[in-house]
Design an enzyme around this catalytic site. Structure first.
Site, PDB file in Angstrom:
ATOM      1  N   ASP A  97      62.341  54.840  33.506  1.00 42.03           N
ATOM      2  CA  ASP A  97      62.491  55.513  32.207  1.00 42.03           C
ATOM      3  C   ASP A  97      62.844  55.000  31.257  1.00 42.03           C
ATOM      4  OD1 ASP A  97      62.724  58.191  31.095  1.00 42.03           O
ATOM      5  OD2 ASP A  97      64.705  58.151  31.685  1.00 42.03           O
ATOM      6  N   CYS A 117      52.590  75.259  42.848  1.00 40.60           N
ATOM      7  CA  CYS A 117      53.116  76.262  42.527  1.00 40.60           C
ATOM      8  C   CYS A 117      52.832  77.791  42.465  1.00 40.60           C
ATOM      9  CB  CYS A 117      53.269  76.120  40.717  1.00 40.60           C
ATOM     10  SG  CYS A 117      54.281  74.675  40.300  1.00 40.60           S
ATOM     11  N   CYS A 174      53.989  81.612  41.219  1.00 41.23           N
ATOM     12  CA  CYS A 174      55.144  81.761  40.771  1.00 41.23           C
ATOM     13  C   CYS A 174      55.781  81.323  39.219  1.00 41.23           C
ATOM     14  CB  CYS A 174      56.111  80.458  41.625  1.00 41.23           C
ATOM     15  SG  CYS A 174      57.773  80.296  41.328  1.00 41.23           S
ATOM     16  N   CYS A 204      63.821  73.115  23.824  1.00 36.25           N
ATOM     17  CA  CYS A 204      64.528  72.734  25.093  1.00 36.25           C
ATOM     18  C   CYS A 204      65.869  72.169  25.083  1.00 36.25           C
ATOM     19  CB  CYS A 204      63.790  71.533  25.835  1.00 36.25           C
ATOM     20  SG  CYS A 204      64.286  71.007  27.526  1.00 36.25           S
TER      21      CYS A 204
END
Length: 320
Positions: free
Chosen positions: A110, A164, A167, A190
Protein backbone atom coordinates in the site's frame (compact mmCIF):
# COMPACT_ATOMS: atom_id res chain seq x y z
CA UNK A 1 0.20 -14.57 -11.16
CA UNK A 2 2.64 -13.77 -13.97
CA UNK A 3 4.02 -10.25 -13.84
CA UNK A 4 2.52 -8.42 -16.79
CA UNK A 5 -0.21 -6.04 -17.95
CA UNK A 6 -3.39 -6.02 -15.86
CA UNK A 7 -6.52 -6.43 -17.92
CA UNK A 8 -8.87 -3.44 -17.80
CA UNK A 9 -6.67 -1.38 -15.47
CA UNK A 10 -5.30 1.14 -18.01
CA UNK A 11 -8.76 2.09 -19.30
CA UNK A 12 -10.42 2.26 -15.88
CA UNK A 13 -7.56 4.07 -14.15
CA UNK A 14 -7.10 6.68 -16.84
CA UNK A 15 -10.83 7.38 -16.98
CA UNK A 16 -10.92 7.69 -13.17
CA UNK A 17 -8.10 10.23 -13.30
CA UNK A 18 -9.47 12.11 -16.31
CA UNK A 19 -12.78 12.66 -14.50
CA UNK A 20 -10.96 13.96 -11.42
CA UNK A 21 -12.49 11.33 -9.17
CA UNK A 22 -9.20 10.94 -7.31
CA UNK A 23 -9.66 14.37 -5.74
CA UNK A 24 -6.47 15.67 -4.13
CA UNK A 25 -4.61 12.37 -4.47
CA UNK A 26 -2.20 13.74 -7.07
CA UNK A 27 0.17 10.87 -6.36
CA UNK A 28 -2.18 8.65 -8.36
CA UNK A 29 -1.28 10.63 -11.47
CA UNK A 30 2.38 9.75 -11.11
CA UNK A 31 3.83 6.49 -12.41
CA UNK A 32 0.50 5.47 -13.97
CA UNK A 33 2.29 2.98 -16.19
CA UNK A 34 3.62 1.19 -13.08
CA UNK A 35 0.08 0.67 -11.84
CA UNK A 36 -1.01 -0.66 -15.21
CA UNK A 37 1.74 -3.25 -15.54
CA UNK A 38 3.80 -4.73 -12.64
CA UNK A 39 6.59 -5.64 -15.07
CA UNK A 40 7.12 -1.95 -15.80
CA UNK A 41 7.56 -1.22 -12.10
CA UNK A 42 10.25 -3.92 -11.90
CA UNK A 43 11.22 -5.31 -15.33
CA UNK A 44 13.09 -8.26 -13.80
CA UNK A 45 9.94 -9.54 -12.06
CA UNK A 46 8.46 -12.71 -13.51
CA UNK A 47 5.79 -13.52 -10.91
CA UNK A 48 3.76 -11.81 -8.20
CA UNK A 49 2.52 -13.50 -5.04
CA UNK A 50 -0.45 -11.68 -3.49
CA UNK A 51 -1.52 -12.40 0.08
CA UNK A 52 -4.25 -11.26 2.43
CA UNK A 53 -4.24 -10.92 6.22
CA UNK A 54 -7.47 -10.57 8.16
CA UNK A 55 -8.14 -7.61 10.43
CA UNK A 56 -11.73 -8.76 10.95
CA UNK A 57 -13.36 -6.82 13.79
CA UNK A 58 -15.06 -8.53 16.71
CA UNK A 59 -17.73 -5.80 16.69
CA UNK A 60 -20.33 -4.43 14.27
CA UNK A 61 -18.92 -1.16 12.87
CA UNK A 62 -22.42 0.08 12.07
CA UNK A 63 -23.64 -0.28 15.65
CA UNK A 64 -21.63 2.74 16.83
CA UNK A 65 -23.10 5.21 14.34
CA UNK A 66 -25.62 6.21 16.99
CA UNK A 67 -22.97 7.02 19.62
CA UNK A 68 -23.32 10.77 19.30
CA UNK A 69 -20.58 11.77 21.77
CA UNK A 70 -18.09 9.18 20.54
CA UNK A 71 -15.83 9.17 17.52
CA UNK A 72 -16.02 6.24 15.09
CA UNK A 73 -12.69 5.04 13.72
CA UNK A 74 -12.47 2.54 10.88
CA UNK A 75 -11.83 -1.03 12.01
CA UNK A 76 -8.53 -1.32 10.15
CA UNK A 77 -7.05 1.70 11.96
CA UNK A 78 -7.89 0.83 15.56
CA UNK A 79 -4.74 -1.16 16.18
CA UNK A 80 -1.11 -0.90 15.18
CA UNK A 81 -0.10 0.39 11.77
CA UNK A 82 -0.67 -2.48 9.35
CA UNK A 83 2.06 -1.27 6.99
CA UNK A 84 4.73 -2.26 9.48
CA UNK A 85 3.20 -5.58 10.50
CA UNK A 86 2.37 -6.86 7.01
CA UNK A 87 5.65 -5.72 5.44
CA UNK A 88 7.71 -7.58 8.06
CA UNK A 89 5.76 -10.76 7.36
CA UNK A 90 6.21 -10.37 3.61
CA UNK A 91 9.95 -9.90 4.08
CA UNK A 92 10.13 -13.11 6.13
CA UNK A 93 8.30 -14.94 3.36
CA UNK A 94 10.60 -13.38 0.80
CA UNK A 95 13.72 -14.48 2.68
CA UNK A 96 12.38 -18.04 2.85
CA UNK A 97 11.62 -17.94 -0.87
CA UNK A 98 15.17 -16.80 -1.70
CA UNK A 99 16.79 -19.33 0.66
CA UNK A 100 14.69 -22.17 -0.74
CA UNK A 101 14.41 -21.37 -4.45
CA UNK A 102 16.78 -18.48 -5.15
CA UNK A 103 15.91 -15.41 -7.16
CA UNK A 104 15.25 -11.87 -5.96
CA UNK A 105 12.20 -10.26 -4.37
CA UNK A 106 10.57 -6.89 -3.67
CA UNK A 107 7.64 -6.50 -1.27
CA UNK A 108 4.87 -3.90 -1.35
CA UNK A 109 2.14 -2.92 1.10
CA UNK A 110 0.00 0.00 0.00
CA UNK A 111 2.91 2.44 -0.31
CA UNK A 112 4.06 2.02 -3.92
CA UNK A 113 2.35 2.57 -7.29
CA UNK A 114 0.95 -0.96 -7.41
CA UNK A 115 -2.64 -1.69 -8.44
CA UNK A 116 -3.11 -4.04 -5.51
CA UNK A 117 -6.79 -4.88 -5.91
CA UNK A 118 -6.65 -5.77 -9.64
CA UNK A 119 -3.41 -7.61 -8.92
CA UNK A 120 -5.10 -9.59 -6.15
CA UNK A 121 -8.03 -10.47 -8.41
CA UNK A 122 -5.68 -11.63 -11.15
CA UNK A 123 -3.88 -13.79 -8.57
CA UNK A 124 -7.15 -15.39 -7.42
CA UNK A 125 -7.25 -13.86 -3.93
CA UNK A 126 -10.63 -12.19 -4.40
CA UNK A 127 -12.58 -9.91 -6.71
CA UNK A 128 -13.28 -6.20 -6.78
CA UNK A 129 -16.86 -5.81 -5.62
CA UNK A 130 -19.33 -3.16 -6.65
CA UNK A 131 -17.82 -0.91 -3.93
CA UNK A 132 -14.42 -1.34 -5.72
CA UNK A 133 -12.88 -3.01 -2.65
CA UNK A 134 -11.62 -6.56 -2.71
CA UNK A 135 -13.95 -9.34 -1.56
CA UNK A 136 -12.89 -12.88 -0.79
CA UNK A 137 -15.03 -15.99 -0.50
CA UNK A 138 -12.80 -17.04 2.41
CA UNK A 139 -12.17 -13.74 4.21
CA UNK A 140 -15.06 -11.47 3.26
CA UNK A 141 -14.00 -7.81 3.07
CA UNK A 142 -11.86 -7.43 6.18
CA UNK A 143 -8.27 -8.02 5.11
CA UNK A 144 -5.07 -6.24 4.15
CA UNK A 145 -3.30 -6.95 0.86
CA UNK A 146 0.43 -7.42 0.41
CA UNK A 147 2.44 -8.53 -2.59
CA UNK A 148 5.79 -10.17 -3.20
CA UNK A 149 7.35 -9.52 -6.61
CA UNK A 150 9.91 -12.16 -7.55
CA UNK A 151 12.24 -13.00 -10.42
CA UNK A 152 11.19 -16.64 -10.11
CA UNK A 153 8.91 -18.21 -12.72
CA UNK A 154 5.97 -19.53 -10.69
CA UNK A 155 2.87 -21.33 -11.88
CA UNK A 156 -0.02 -18.85 -11.99
CA UNK A 157 -3.32 -19.42 -10.18
CA UNK A 158 -6.57 -18.73 -12.04
CA UNK A 159 -8.03 -15.25 -11.62
CA UNK A 160 -11.05 -14.93 -9.32
CA UNK A 161 -14.48 -14.32 -10.83
CA UNK A 162 -17.04 -11.76 -9.72
CA UNK A 163 -19.54 -13.16 -7.19
CA UNK A 164 -21.53 -10.01 -6.36
CA UNK A 165 -24.52 -11.10 -8.42
CA UNK A 166 -27.53 -8.80 -8.10
CA UNK A 167 -26.59 -7.53 -4.64
CA UNK A 168 -26.16 -3.77 -4.23
CA UNK A 169 -26.12 -3.36 -0.45
CA UNK A 170 -22.73 -1.62 -0.51
CA UNK A 171 -23.98 0.94 -3.02
CA UNK A 172 -27.21 1.70 -1.19
CA UNK A 173 -25.68 2.08 2.29
CA UNK A 174 -23.18 4.80 1.33
CA UNK A 175 -24.28 7.97 3.18
CA UNK A 176 -22.71 10.35 0.68
CA UNK A 177 -23.57 8.58 -2.59
CA UNK A 178 -19.92 8.01 -3.49
CA UNK A 179 -20.72 5.32 -6.09
CA UNK A 180 -21.89 6.83 -9.42
CA UNK A 181 -22.51 3.28 -10.65
CA UNK A 182 -21.60 -0.27 -9.64
CA UNK A 183 -17.82 -0.80 -9.70
CA UNK A 184 -17.21 2.96 -9.82
CA UNK A 185 -16.07 5.22 -6.97
CA UNK A 186 -15.92 9.00 -6.80
CA UNK A 187 -13.38 9.48 -4.02
CA UNK A 188 -14.39 13.13 -3.66
CA UNK A 189 -17.60 11.98 -1.96
CA UNK A 190 -16.13 9.05 -0.02
CA UNK A 191 -15.92 9.55 3.75
CA UNK A 192 -12.72 7.51 3.94
CA UNK A 193 -11.12 9.88 1.45
CA UNK A 194 -12.58 12.99 3.07
CA UNK A 195 -11.38 12.11 6.58
CA UNK A 196 -7.94 10.81 5.60
CA UNK A 197 -6.71 12.11 2.24
CA UNK A 198 -8.56 15.40 1.81
CA UNK A 199 -6.72 18.47 3.08
CA UNK A 200 -8.57 21.67 3.91
CA UNK A 201 -12.25 22.19 4.70
CA UNK A 202 -14.74 19.56 3.57
CA UNK A 203 -17.63 20.72 1.41
CA UNK A 204 -20.39 21.88 3.75
CA UNK A 205 -22.92 19.79 1.81
CA UNK A 206 -21.00 16.66 2.88
CA UNK A 207 -20.12 17.52 6.48
CA UNK A 208 -23.55 16.69 7.84
CA UNK A 209 -23.44 13.28 6.13
CA UNK A 210 -20.23 12.25 7.87
CA UNK A 211 -21.96 11.57 11.18
CA UNK A 212 -19.51 10.60 13.90
CA UNK A 213 -16.98 9.04 11.51
CA UNK A 214 -13.66 10.70 12.33
CA UNK A 215 -11.23 8.40 10.52
CA UNK A 216 -12.37 6.28 7.61
CA UNK A 217 -15.71 4.61 6.98
CA UNK A 218 -16.67 0.92 7.04
CA UNK A 219 -20.29 1.09 5.88
CA UNK A 220 -19.90 -0.45 2.43
CA UNK A 221 -17.69 -3.24 3.80
CA UNK A 222 -19.85 -3.96 6.83
CA UNK A 223 -23.01 -4.75 4.83
CA UNK A 224 -21.36 -7.18 2.40
CA UNK A 225 -23.03 -10.63 2.69
CA UNK A 226 -19.69 -12.33 2.04
CA UNK A 227 -18.56 -11.25 5.50
CA UNK A 228 -20.39 -14.27 6.89
CA UNK A 229 -17.18 -16.08 5.95
CA UNK A 230 -14.90 -13.48 7.52
CA UNK A 231 -12.73 -14.40 10.48
CA UNK A 232 -11.63 -12.16 13.32
CA UNK A 233 -8.08 -10.86 13.28
CA UNK A 234 -5.65 -13.46 14.62
CA UNK A 235 -3.01 -10.83 15.42
CA UNK A 236 -4.06 -8.95 18.54
CA UNK A 237 -2.06 -5.93 17.39
CA UNK A 238 -4.89 -5.15 14.96
CA UNK A 239 -7.31 -4.84 17.85
CA UNK A 240 -8.01 -1.41 19.27
CA UNK A 241 -7.70 0.07 22.74
CA UNK A 242 -8.93 3.03 24.71
CA UNK A 243 -7.27 5.40 22.24
CA UNK A 244 -9.29 4.19 19.26
CA UNK A 245 -12.36 2.25 20.47
CA UNK A 246 -15.10 4.90 20.43
CA UNK A 247 -13.10 7.68 22.12
CA UNK A 248 -14.88 10.76 23.52
CA UNK A 249 -15.19 13.56 21.02
CA UNK A 250 -14.66 16.22 23.69
CA UNK A 251 -11.38 14.62 24.73
CA UNK A 252 -10.13 14.30 21.16
CA UNK A 253 -10.98 17.91 20.36
CA UNK A 254 -8.63 19.03 23.13
CA UNK A 255 -5.54 17.36 21.66
CA UNK A 256 -2.68 19.64 20.74
CA UNK A 257 -0.01 18.50 18.32
CA UNK A 258 2.20 16.84 20.92
CA UNK A 259 -0.71 15.06 22.58
CA UNK A 260 -2.01 13.88 19.22
CA UNK A 261 1.34 12.41 18.23
CA UNK A 262 1.76 10.74 21.60
CA UNK A 263 -1.72 9.25 21.61
CA UNK A 264 -1.50 7.82 18.12
CA UNK A 265 2.13 6.78 18.04
CA UNK A 266 2.34 3.52 16.09
CA UNK A 267 -1.15 4.01 14.64
CA UNK A 268 -1.99 4.75 10.99
CA UNK A 269 -4.01 7.70 12.32
CA UNK A 270 -0.81 9.62 13.05
CA UNK A 271 -0.25 10.02 9.31
CA UNK A 272 -2.96 12.65 8.86
CA UNK A 273 -1.70 14.98 11.59
CA UNK A 274 -3.48 16.81 14.39
CA UNK A 275 -5.14 19.47 12.23
CA UNK A 276 -6.98 17.14 9.88
CA UNK A 277 -7.94 14.80 12.71
CA UNK A 278 -9.38 17.53 14.96
CA UNK A 279 -11.19 18.93 11.93
CA UNK A 280 -12.94 15.56 11.60
CA UNK A 281 -13.70 15.50 15.32
CA UNK A 282 -15.33 18.93 15.10
CA UNK A 283 -17.53 17.84 12.20
CA UNK A 284 -18.65 14.92 14.38
CA UNK A 285 -19.35 17.32 17.25
CA UNK A 286 -21.42 19.49 14.93
CA UNK A 287 -23.37 16.41 13.85
CA UNK A 288 -23.91 15.17 17.40
CA UNK A 289 -26.84 17.38 18.34
CA UNK A 290 -25.43 17.43 21.88
CA UNK A 291 -25.61 20.96 23.24
CA UNK A 292 -23.02 20.42 25.98
CA UNK A 293 -20.38 19.88 23.30
CA UNK A 294 -20.91 23.40 21.99
CA UNK A 295 -18.37 24.99 24.40
CA UNK A 296 -15.81 22.43 23.27
CA UNK A 297 -16.17 23.61 19.69
CA UNK A 298 -16.37 27.24 20.81
CA UNK A 299 -12.95 26.92 22.38
CA UNK A 300 -11.39 26.08 19.00
CA UNK A 301 -12.97 28.86 16.93
CA UNK A 302 -9.70 30.80 17.06
CA UNK A 303 -7.39 27.82 16.64
CA UNK A 304 -4.05 28.54 14.98
CA UNK A 305 -4.99 26.07 12.23
CA UNK A 306 -7.53 27.89 10.01
CA UNK A 307 -9.12 24.61 8.91
CA UNK A 308 -9.71 23.60 12.53
CA UNK A 309 -11.10 27.05 13.31
CA UNK A 310 -13.46 26.82 10.33
CA UNK A 311 -14.68 23.39 11.47
CA UNK A 312 -15.17 24.69 15.01
CA UNK A 313 -17.29 27.62 13.84
CA UNK A 314 -19.37 25.27 11.73
CA UNK A 315 -19.91 22.95 14.70
CA UNK A 316 -20.94 25.86 16.93
CA UNK A 317 -23.45 26.97 14.32
CA UNK A 318 -24.86 23.44 14.02
CA UNK A 319 -25.33 23.20 17.78
CA UNK A 320 -26.61 26.73 18.20
Amino acid sequence: MRAGPLEGVPENLRQFLAEGRHGQMEWMERRVEWREDPSVLWPEAKSVIVLGESYGPEFDPLAALGEREKGLISAYARGRDYHDIVKKRLKRLGRWLIETYGGEIKVFVDTAPVAEKPLAQAAGLGWQGKHTNLVSRDMGSWFFIGSVFTTLELEADPAEEDHCGGCRRCLDVCPTGAFPAPYQLDARRCISYLTIEHAGPVDEALRGLMGNRIYGCDDCLAVCPWNKFAVEAADMRYRGGIETDLPDLAELAGLDDAAFRARFSGSPIKRIGRGRFVRNVLYAIGNSGVARLRPVAQGLCEDSDPVVADAARWAVAQLG
